[in-house]
Structure formats: C-alpha cells, structure tokens
Design a protein around this motif. Structure first.
Motif, PDB file in Angstrom:
ATOM      1  N   LEU A  49     -19.648  12.435  37.570  1.00 49.27           N
ATOM      2  CA  LEU A  49     -18.713  11.588  38.713  1.00 49.27           C
ATOM      3  C   LEU A  49     -17.899  10.123  38.192  1.00 49.27           C
ATOM      4  O   LEU A  49     -17.087  10.315  38.301  1.00 49.27           O
ATOM      5  CB  LEU A  49     -19.626  11.306  40.104  1.00 49.27           C
ATOM      6  CG  LEU A  49     -19.234  10.637  40.877  1.00 49.27           C
ATOM      7  CD1 LEU A  49     -18.400  11.519  41.863  1.00 49.27           C
ATOM      8  CD2 LEU A  49     -20.523  10.579  42.070  1.00 49.27           C
ATOM      9  N   GLY A  50     -19.281   9.897  37.471  1.00 55.91           N
ATOM     10  CA  GLY A  50     -17.802   8.571  36.749  1.00 55.91           C
ATOM     11  C   GLY A  50     -16.904   8.562  35.902  1.00 55.91           C
ATOM     12  O   GLY A  50     -15.832   8.263  35.913  1.00 55.91           O
ATOM     13  N   MET A  51     -16.912   9.485  35.253  1.00 60.10           N
ATOM     14  CA  MET A  51     -16.662  10.191  34.330  1.00 60.10           C
ATOM     15  C   MET A  51     -14.214  10.602  35.383  1.00 60.10           C
ATOM     16  O   MET A  51     -13.923  10.431  35.095  1.00 60.10           O
ATOM     17  CB  MET A  51     -16.682  11.468  33.344  1.00 60.10           C
ATOM     18  CG  MET A  51     -17.457  10.461  32.214  1.00 60.10           C
ATOM     19  SD  MET A  51     -17.481  12.068  31.107  1.00 60.10           S
ATOM     20  CE  MET A  51     -18.825  11.134  30.062  1.00 60.10           C
ATOM     21  N   THR A  55     -11.243   8.375  35.013  1.00 59.91           N
ATOM     22  CA  THR A  55     -10.861   9.335  34.789  1.00 59.91           C
ATOM     23  C   THR A  55      -9.066   8.648  35.924  1.00 59.91           C
ATOM     24  O   THR A  55      -8.031   8.315  35.808  1.00 59.91           O
ATOM     25  CB  THR A  55     -10.515  10.124  35.001  1.00 59.91           C
ATOM     26  OG1 THR A  55     -11.419  10.181  33.519  1.00 59.91           O
ATOM     27  CG2 THR A  55      -9.266  11.485  34.042  1.00 59.91           C
ATOM     28  N   ALA A  56      -9.624   9.028  37.610  1.00 57.02           N
ATOM     29  CA  ALA A  56      -8.457   9.178  38.413  1.00 57.02           C
ATOM     30  C   ALA A  56      -8.204   7.600  38.346  1.00 57.02           C
ATOM     31  O   ALA A  56      -7.497   7.538  39.171  1.00 57.02           O
ATOM     32  CB  ALA A  56      -9.289   9.752  39.578  1.00 57.02           C
ATOM     33  N   LEU A  57      -8.732   7.466  38.077  1.00 59.29           N
ATOM     34  CA  LEU A  57      -8.103   4.989  38.401  1.00 59.29           C
ATOM     35  C   LEU A  57      -7.828   4.816  37.204  1.00 59.29           C
ATOM     36  O   LEU A  57      -6.898   4.232  37.597  1.00 59.29           O
ATOM     37  CB  LEU A  57      -9.807   4.325  38.885  1.00 59.29           C
ATOM     38  CG  LEU A  57     -10.063   4.657  40.509  1.00 59.29           C
ATOM     39  CD1 LEU A  57     -11.453   4.134  40.566  1.00 59.29           C
ATOM     40  CD2 LEU A  57      -9.089   5.075  41.765  1.00 59.29           C
ATOM     41  N   PRO A  63     -14.580   1.134  30.820  1.00 62.85           N
ATOM     42  CA  PRO A  63     -15.367   0.922  32.149  1.00 62.85           C
ATOM     43  C   PRO A  63     -15.667   1.936  32.889  1.00 62.85           C
ATOM     44  O   PRO A  63     -16.362   2.127  33.446  1.00 62.85           O
ATOM     45  CB  PRO A  63     -13.772   0.498  32.795  1.00 62.85           C
ATOM     46  CG  PRO A  63     -12.908   0.450  31.719  1.00 62.85           C
ATOM     47  CD  PRO A  63     -12.961   0.941  30.284  1.00 62.85           C
ATOM     48  N   THR A  64     -14.931   3.897  32.136  1.00 60.07           N
ATOM     49  CA  THR A  64     -14.935   4.577  32.331  1.00 60.07           C
ATOM     50  C   THR A  64     -16.435   4.987  31.989  1.00 60.07           C
ATOM     51  O   THR A  64     -17.525   5.994  32.919  1.00 60.07           O
ATOM     52  CB  THR A  64     -14.010   5.489  32.734  1.00 60.07           C
ATOM     53  OG1 THR A  64     -12.719   5.142  32.562  1.00 60.07           O
ATOM     54  CG2 THR A  64     -14.656   7.487  32.741  1.00 60.07           C
ATOM     55  N   MET A  65     -17.241   4.956  30.794  1.00 62.48           N
ATOM     56  CA  MET A  65     -18.375   5.373  30.317  1.00 62.48           C
ATOM     57  C   MET A  65     -19.697   4.419  31.046  1.00 62.48           C
ATOM     58  O   MET A  65     -19.993   4.856  31.407  1.00 62.48           O
ATOM     59  CB  MET A  65     -18.468   4.564  28.379  1.00 62.48           C
ATOM     60  CG  MET A  65     -19.716   5.584  28.541  1.00 62.48           C
ATOM     61  SD  MET A  65     -19.441   5.013  26.149  1.00 62.48           S
ATOM     62  CE  MET A  65     -18.892   6.226  25.966  1.00 62.48           C
ATOM     63  N   VAL A  66     -18.292   3.106  31.225  1.00 63.43           N
ATOM     64  CA  VAL A  66     -20.057   1.830  32.352  1.00 63.43           C
ATOM     65  C   VAL A  66     -20.281   2.839  33.449  1.00 63.43           C
ATOM     66  O   VAL A  66     -21.695   2.774  33.945  1.00 63.43           O
ATOM     67  CB  VAL A  66     -19.438   0.513  32.103  1.00 63.43           C
ATOM     68  CG1 VAL A  66     -20.660   0.009  33.330  1.00 63.43           C
ATOM     69  CG2 VAL A  66     -19.130   0.442  30.952  1.00 63.43           C
ATOM     70  N   ALA A 126     -10.363  12.518  25.483  1.00 63.36           N
ATOM     71  CA  ALA A 126      -9.720  14.105  26.997  1.00 63.36           C
ATOM     72  C   ALA A 126      -9.577  13.767  27.724  1.00 63.36           C
ATOM     73  O   ALA A 126     -10.277  13.403  28.816  1.00 63.36           O
ATOM     74  CB  ALA A 126     -10.983  15.655  26.189  1.00 63.36           C
ATOM     75  N   HIS A 127      -8.303  14.828  28.908  1.00 62.66           N
ATOM     76  CA  HIS A 127      -8.966  14.677  30.157  1.00 62.66           C
ATOM     77  C   HIS A 127      -9.887  15.576  30.914  1.00 62.66           C
ATOM     78  O   HIS A 127     -10.185  16.515  30.236  1.00 62.66           O
ATOM     79  CB  HIS A 127      -7.284  14.951  30.842  1.00 62.66           C
ATOM     80  CG  HIS A 127      -6.031  13.407  29.821  1.00 62.66           C
ATOM     81  ND1 HIS A 127      -6.622  12.528  30.392  1.00 62.66           N
ATOM     82  CD2 HIS A 127      -5.411  13.355  28.519  1.00 62.66           C
ATOM     83  CE1 HIS A 127      -5.357  12.017  30.053  1.00 62.66           C
ATOM     84  NE2 HIS A 127      -5.330  12.675  29.168  1.00 62.66           N
TER      85      HIS A 127
END
Length: 170
Positions: A49-51, A55-57, A63-66, A126-127
């Motif tokens: 969910l975080g990824m 990614t969507a934002l 920040p995505t990993m956090v 990677a996306h």
C-alpha cells in the motif's frame, strides 16, 4: 506478521504456541513459521500500500519507503490488536499486547526486506506495472520470512512475541 492470508487469531489452538510459556519451552518450526506468516501479512499489506501510494503521488524512493515501513508497522500491529480486542481484551491492554507480540518481528522483517530491495539492481526504480517490482518484492519478503522465522521461534520459546497473544484466546 499466521493462517494463509487472513488476520484472524481465533483459531490459535492449532498454532501450538507455548501458551503462557515463561521460558525454555519447545517450539516447533511450524509454530514459528505461522507467527512469521502473520507478521508478513501485515507487513506486506502496509508495504505494498505504501509503495502504491508513494508511486501514485510521484514521490521519490526515500519518502515512499518511509511510508511503506510506517504502514507495515501499522498493519502488522493492527492484525494482532483487532484479534485480541475481538477476544475480549480492552483497548489499552490490546495495544500493549500488539506491541509486545509484534515489535521485534516486524522490525527484523522490515530491516531485511527493505535491505534486500535496496540491493536488488533496479528494484527501487521499478514501477508497479514492472515484473521487476513484484519479483523483487516477493524475493525480499521470502528472505525476510526466512530470517524472521528463527527470531520468532526464539521469542515464542521464551514466552515472548506471539506467545503473548495466545494468553488471551483461551
């Protein structure tokens, strides 16, 4: 993150965890694996969910990993929290049980799976539509499971970790 992919602790009788074990109890690898799968379920929900959100934002890797790590802890704790609340524990006590049961397991899992992701070439760039993204994530979760299972076995054998949860199910 114990049973497949659902977060229900109501059938813990089949876990065979050392209920109320204060130390030195015999714990099977199967018991430890079930506890680790529970942990992995919460971590995977939060991480994915975080990824997806990051990614969507259009956020960068850090920040995505956090966000993914924060959500992994949130969902990991939530699975245990709601299970013990359903078993009749009060909110304050349920928070304490979730923290006691899952903190070390989730921490180890997050360090390992994020470390693996950082080491897989191209994985961080990677996306969501890339096979590399999902393959690297699956590989990272597998490695994290293999590393975290002995940690859970050790904790359960000492009456810690998921052994704490089982006091409230019988």
């Amino acid at each position: 993150m114990q049973h497949d992919t659902h977060a229900d602790h109501t059938d813990h009788a089949d876990h065979g965890h050392a209920h109320g074990n204060s130390g030195g109890g015999k714990v099977s690898w199967g018991m430890a694996a079930k506890a680790t799968l529970h942990c992995l379920t919460g971590c995977a929900i939060g991480e994915v969910l975080g990824m997806i959100i990051g990614t969507a934002l259009g956020w960068g890797n850090a920040p995505t990993m956090v966000l993914a790590i924060v959500l992994a802890f949130f969902f990991g704790y939530s699975l245990t929290f709601w299970a013990v609340v359903r078993a009749g524990l009060g909110l304050k006590a349920a928070i304490g049980v979730a923290l006691a049961a899952d903190t070390l397991s989730i921490t180890v899992m997050e360090i390992v799976d994020n470390g693996v992701l950082l080491m897989v070439p191209g994985a961080m760039d990677a996306h969501l539509a890339d096979g590399l993204f999902w393959g690297a994530l699956a590989f990272a979760f597998l490695v994290a499971f293999l590393v975290t299972t002995p940690v859970n076995k050790w904790m359960i054998g000492r009456g810690k970790g998921h052994a704490v949860v089982h006091q409230y199910h019988h």
